[in-house]
Scaffold this motif. Structure first.
Motif, mmCIF file in Angstrom:
data_model
loop_
_atom_site.group_PDB
_atom_site.id
_atom_site.type_symbol
_atom_site.label_atom_id
_atom_site.label_comp_id
_atom_site.label_asym_id
_atom_site.label_seq_id
_atom_site.Cartn_x
_atom_site.Cartn_y
_atom_site.Cartn_z
ATOM 1 N N LYS A 1 -29.597 41.701 6.494
ATOM 2 C CA LYS A 1 -28.545 42.649 6.947
ATOM 3 C C LYS A 1 -27.467 41.942 7.792
ATOM 4 O O LYS A 1 -26.259 42.112 7.584
ATOM 5 C CB LYS A 1 -29.219 43.745 7.779
ATOM 6 C CG LYS A 1 -28.563 45.087 7.655
ATOM 7 C CD LYS A 1 -29.526 46.101 8.244
ATOM 8 C CE LYS A 1 -28.828 47.099 9.129
ATOM 9 N NZ LYS A 1 -29.833 47.967 9.780
ATOM 10 N N SER A 2 -27.948 41.069 8.698
ATOM 11 C CA SER A 2 -27.006 40.339 9.563
ATOM 12 C C SER A 2 -26.113 39.417 8.726
ATOM 13 O O SER A 2 -24.905 39.304 8.945
ATOM 14 C CB SER A 2 -27.811 39.555 10.602
ATOM 15 O OG SER A 2 -27.123 38.418 11.010
ATOM 16 N N ASN A 3 -26.793 38.748 7.732
ATOM 17 C CA ASN A 3 -26.018 37.873 6.831
ATOM 18 C C ASN A 3 -24.918 38.634 6.081
ATOM 19 O O ASN A 3 -23.778 38.189 5.987
ATOM 20 C CB ASN A 3 -26.958 37.241 5.795
ATOM 21 C CG ASN A 3 -27.241 35.766 6.118
ATOM 22 O OD1 ASN A 3 -26.770 35.262 7.132
ATOM 23 N ND2 ASN A 3 -27.980 35.094 5.275
ATOM 24 N N LEU A 4 -25.297 39.807 5.575
ATOM 25 C CA LEU A 4 -24.328 40.632 4.824
ATOM 26 C C LEU A 4 -23.166 41.062 5.733
ATOM 27 O O LEU A 4 -22.013 41.148 5.323
ATOM 28 C CB LEU A 4 -25.005 41.842 4.205
ATOM 29 C CG LEU A 4 -25.877 41.518 2.976
ATOM 30 C CD1 LEU A 4 -26.607 42.775 2.481
ATOM 31 C CD2 LEU A 4 -25.032 40.983 1.839
ATOM 32 N N GLY A 5 -23.482 41.305 7.007
ATOM 33 C CA GLY A 5 -22.398 41.651 7.989
ATOM 34 C C GLY A 5 -21.399 40.528 8.105
ATOM 35 O O GLY A 5 -20.178 40.750 8.096
ATOM 36 N N THR A 6 -21.894 39.299 8.205
ATOM 37 C CA THR A 6 -20.995 38.141 8.305
ATOM 38 C C THR A 6 -20.155 38.018 7.041
ATOM 39 O O THR A 6 -18.941 37.706 7.079
ATOM 40 C CB THR A 6 -21.834 36.857 8.494
ATOM 41 O OG1 THR A 6 -22.819 37.090 9.509
ATOM 42 C CG2 THR A 6 -20.940 35.694 8.873
ATOM 43 N N VAL A 7 -20.835 38.278 5.856
ATOM 44 C CA VAL A 7 -20.095 38.231 4.578
ATOM 45 C C VAL A 7 -18.913 39.205 4.610
ATOM 46 O O VAL A 7 -17.780 38.874 4.274
ATOM 47 C CB VAL A 7 -21.047 38.562 3.399
ATOM 48 C CG1 VAL A 7 -20.259 38.865 2.119
ATOM 49 C CG2 VAL A 7 -21.992 37.413 3.166
ATOM 50 N N SER A 8 -19.247 40.403 5.045
ATOM 51 C CA SER A 8 -18.205 41.434 5.104
ATOM 52 C C SER A 8 -17.035 41.007 5.992
ATOM 53 O O SER A 8 -15.860 41.163 5.661
ATOM 54 C CB SER A 8 -18.853 42.728 5.597
ATOM 55 O OG SER A 8 -17.870 43.665 5.901
#
Ligand code: ADP
Length: 597
Positions: free
Chosen positions: A412-419
């Motif tokens: 989830k944290s990784n996807l936040g950075t992607v966003s």
């Protein structure tokens, strides 16, 4: 064309010849006018003279015809006949003398006398006077001679006894067809002269020889119209017609002979000027009336006509010259006006053309500048996008692995950075799109600090990479300038890039951006600690395509476009050298007051 013809100056010689010709023509015309007026006056004088001559001739004839019959009537007197038959009868002579005396008084004649066949006076009306004719021999007198020969006649002469002139009528006295003697009547015709003297004109009456015997000018009397031939002089002396008068000529010179007895003549005795002479022969006595008219009136009117014609021509000439002058002046004025209008039109057209060219060049330059900056930035942007893309792929792969392993929180944290990364890339592409768009010209109140932040974003990576110390010296965060934010950012990016380029090889790299108010201006300063700008470069800085950078690195358009953009805002871009030796660019923009925002 008439105007150009008129403008060509005539050569002086030509002009002189032209004036001389004009003068000659004017004088000729005036001469004609004078001649015409003179001739008119002359023919008027001629007509008047004819009339005078008629009058004089008639009055002379009237006077003479009155006495024509008188000698003949003496034939009817018995005493006259008896005396001629008995010349020694003194009583009879006394009778006849008295009779003649009475008859003379009544008829108004000068003298009446009776002559016998030998030419000796038998009786006379002046028998009482001391110079009585009685006893005189007058046979030598032509009229007596003629009458004795049976030729009754008339004769003008000066009396040999009395010395008085008169007209002598002589007629034979007959009885039964035989001549007994001659009756003579002398008439004074000098009284005719009294009438002639009244006018300014002069009248002469000359006999067949041309001897003037009656004249309105007393001094001309007993002179001749022309010199007399010796034979005539001898004859006159013999008859003692003019008694003791010397018959010298009048010196009349004929100036111009006209028709008949008309001529212009000059007399030294009459001022030696031309006078009109008209003569008329009076048959049967072969006398000649000469009438001399004063021509000063004719001369005056000729002179007046001449002067008048000259003046008239001068006036006409002046009018013509005035008209020409005016026309020429008007043409000159018109030409000058036309030329001026043409020049103004040409200048206006070329100004329009220049303005249009300039606008085209400017908008071309702006667009070209953008493309240059775009090209320059393309590498950086690719680089900028590559890194996040690589990171995105790694993070996406990691997230999949983490999800497979059930480590959902980390995924989830990784996807936040992607966003976050995707968002940032979106911003970047948005900026680029904005930059590439052709600027619209509407100016708005732009918060300067925000524009600086936006511009900085585009060079942020280079600042970080080249470890440049960036400093914002903004005293007033709320400064607004009247401009277009996109294009202001474009200018700022250009200045930042130039500063970074300049400091590339420097030990200290500091980029300072300042914002301050100065009266009606918002001043944005961009200072660096690079090598600065030498004076010789400073003067060419804003020229298009001026660059010191190696080929392929710079086009030399950045500052030119920037300067142009700032100018479009109504502002000014200038460069200077800082105290530390670096370069400093100042953008001056029209300040928008706080209240109006
Ligand atoms: P380009 O950057 O393509 O050369 P510019 O018009 O932006 O074109 O700049 C023109 C020239 O001005 C540069 O080549 C450089 O010599 C000089 N210049 C511009 N900015 C600076 C600066 N901050 N310090 C020193 N020189 C500068």
């Amino acid at each position: 064309m008439a105007a150009s013809h008129a403008a060509r100056p005539a050569r002086p010689v030509h002009r002189l010849a032209l004036w001389a010709l004009a003068l000659a023509v004017a004088l000729t015309l005036a001469g004609f006018a004078g001649r015409w007026a003179g001739d008119a006056a002359m023919s008027k004088a001629q007509l008047a003279g004819e009339q005078r001559l008629d009058t004089y001739a008639v009055s002379l004839e009237n006077l003479l015809s009155k006495y024509d019959f008188l000698p003949r009537t003496l034939e009817l007197n018995k005493d006259v006949l008896a005396l001629l038959q008995h010349p020694g009868d003194e009583a009879l002579r006394g009778e006849v003398n008295t009779y003649l005396e009475q008859l003379n008084r009544q008829s108004g004649s000068t003298t009446i006398y009776i002559v016998n066949l030998q030419g000796v006076t038998q009786a006379a009306s002046n028998w009482r006077s001391p110079n009585s004719f009685v006893g005189d021999n007058v046979a030598f007198r032509p009229y007596v001679r003629d009458a004795l020969r049976g030729k009754p006649g008339g004769f003008y002469g000066v009396g040999t006894t009395s010395g008085e002139p008169g007209y002598f009528f002589a007629h034979g006295i007959y009885r039964d067809g035989r001549m007994l003697g001659v009756a003579t009547v002398k008439v004074n015709i000098e009284r005719l002269e009294q009438g002639w003297m009244q006018s300014a004109d002069k009248v002469l009456l000359a006999d067949a020889y041309g001897v003037v015997f009656l004249s309105s000018v007393p001094e001309w009397k007993y002179h001749t119209l022309a010199p007399l031939p010796p034979a005539a002089l001898r004859e006159l002396a013999a008859s003692r017609q003019y008694f003791s008068h010397e018959l010298t000529p009048l010196d009349m010179r004929t100036l111009r002979q006209m028709n008949g007895g008309t001529a212009t003549v000059a007399l030294p005795q009459a001022g030696d000027v031309a006078v009109l002479s008209q003569s008329r022969s009076l048959a049967p006595r072969q006398w000649r009336f000469v009438y001399l008219s004063d021509l000063s009136g004719a001369r005056n009117s000729a002179r007046a006509a001449f002067v008048f014609a000259l003046l008239l021509q001068a006036l006409l000439l002046m009018l013509v010259l005035y008209g020409l002058q005016r026309r020429r002046a008007r043409a000159d004025l018109q030409r000058a006006n036309d030329e001026l209008e043409l020049k103004v039109a040409e200048r206006t057209a070329s100004l329009h053309q220049m303005a249009q060219d300039l606008r085209q060049a400017q908008s071309g330059l702006v667009q070209a500048g953008k493309m240059a900056v775009l090209g320059q930035m393309a590498a950086g942007i690719t680089h900028e996008l590559n890194q996040p893309l690589t990171a995105l792929r790694t993070m996406a792969d990691n997230a999949r692995v983490l999800i497979e392993r059930g480590r959902l929180d980390e995924a989830k944290s990784n996807l936040g950075t992607v966003s976050q990364l995707v968002g940032r890339m979106g911003v970047l592409t948005g900026q680029l799109r904005q930059f590439a768009r052709k600027a619209d010209t509407s100016l708005t109140a732009v918060p300067v600090a925000a524009a600086i932040t936006a511009a900085l974003f585009l060079v942020e990576r280079r600042v970080e990479q080249e470890r440049v110390n960036f400093r914002m010296a903004v005293r007033d965060q709320h400064v607004h300038a009247l401009c277009d934010s996109n294009r202001l950012e474009q200018v700022l990016v250009n200045l930042f890039t130039n500063a970074l380029d300049a400091m590339a090889d420097c030990a200290t790299r500091q980029l300072t951006v300042s914002v301050e108010r100065d009266g009606a201006w918002a001043l944005v300063g961009v200072a660096d600690t690079g090598p600065g700008i030498p004076a010789e470069i400073l003067t060419h800085l804003f020229e298009p395509f001026f660059t010191t950078k190696p080929q392929g690195k710079g086009l030399g358009l950045g500052l030119a476009i920037s300067e142009q953009i700032v100018r479009e805002f109504g502002g000014e871009l200038r460069a200077e050298v800082t105290a530390a030796g670096g370069a400093r660019f100042v953008i001056a923009l029209p300040l928008v007051e706080q209240e109006t925002i």
